[in-house]
Design an enzyme around this catalytic site. Structure first.
Site, PDB file in Angstrom:
ATOM      1  N   GLU A  22       9.166   7.949  -4.036  1.00 57.81           N
ATOM      2  CA  GLU A  22       8.029   8.306  -4.849  1.00 57.81           C
ATOM      3  C   GLU A  22       8.021   9.627  -5.305  1.00 57.81           C
ATOM      4  O   GLU A  22       7.783  10.015  -6.589  1.00 57.81           O
ATOM      5  CB  GLU A  22       6.782   7.874  -4.239  1.00 57.81           C
ATOM      6  CG  GLU A  22       6.685   6.291  -3.926  1.00 57.81           C
ATOM      7  CD  GLU A  22       5.447   6.036  -3.430  1.00 57.81           C
ATOM      8  OE1 GLU A  22       4.285   5.497  -3.919  1.00 57.81           O
ATOM      9  OE2 GLU A  22       5.133   6.392  -2.160  1.00 57.81           O
ATOM     10  N   LYS A  99      -2.320   3.902  -9.637  1.00 55.24           N
ATOM     11  CA  LYS A  99      -0.939   4.133  -9.695  1.00 55.24           C
ATOM     12  C   LYS A  99      -0.453   2.708 -10.189  1.00 55.24           C
ATOM     13  O   LYS A  99      -0.855   1.498  -9.525  1.00 55.24           O
ATOM     14  CB  LYS A  99      -0.218   4.250  -8.161  1.00 55.24           C
ATOM     15  CG  LYS A  99       1.026   4.286  -7.975  1.00 55.24           C
ATOM     16  CD  LYS A  99       1.748   4.511  -6.733  1.00 55.24           C
ATOM     17  CE  LYS A  99       1.412   5.951  -6.154  1.00 55.24           C
ATOM     18  NZ  LYS A  99       2.203   6.099  -4.840  1.00 55.24           N
TER      19      LYS A  99
END
Length: 117
Positions: A22, A99
């Site tokens: 990420e 997200k």
């Protein structure tokens, strides 16, 4: 008289997350901001300096989204704090950070955190 301004679905690509992938690859995020302030003067004057300019709000959000963090909670908190410092006249503020397609091993559109006062 109070006025509320909403900035909806601001899109950012950023490197927030716990996993190395990420932070390296990044992900897509959206931010929703809603803020309220006393707007008697702005409602009459038609002058930009009498309001809380949403373009200025966007720039603050953008700057905070560019700073990588591990937790969404931390990013949302930073945005909230930065807006409170920049615009002390706000009587209400809500920050929602999402997200998109979070890497959690299943099909989920988004995960969101919300900070409000």
């Amino acid at each position: 008289m109070e006025l509320t301004i909403d900035l909806s679905s601001m899109k950012f690509y950023a490197h927030h997350g716990v996993s190395p992938q990420e932070t390296r690859v990044g992900n897509s995020f959206t931010v929703d901001i809603s803020y309220t302030f006393t707007a008697d003067v702005a409602l009459e004057s038609d002058e930009l300096h009498d309001t809380v300019n949403y373009a200025d709000v966007y720039e603050i959000v953008k700057a905070e989204m560019e700073r990588p963090s591990r937790l969404l909670e931390h990013v949302a908190g930073r945005i909230f704090h930065a807006l409170r410092v920049a615009f002390p006249q706000l009587t209400r503020l809500k920050v929602k950070l999402s997200k998109l397609n979070p890497p959690i091993g299943g099909e989920v559109h988004s995960v969101s955190v919300t900070v409000e006062e």
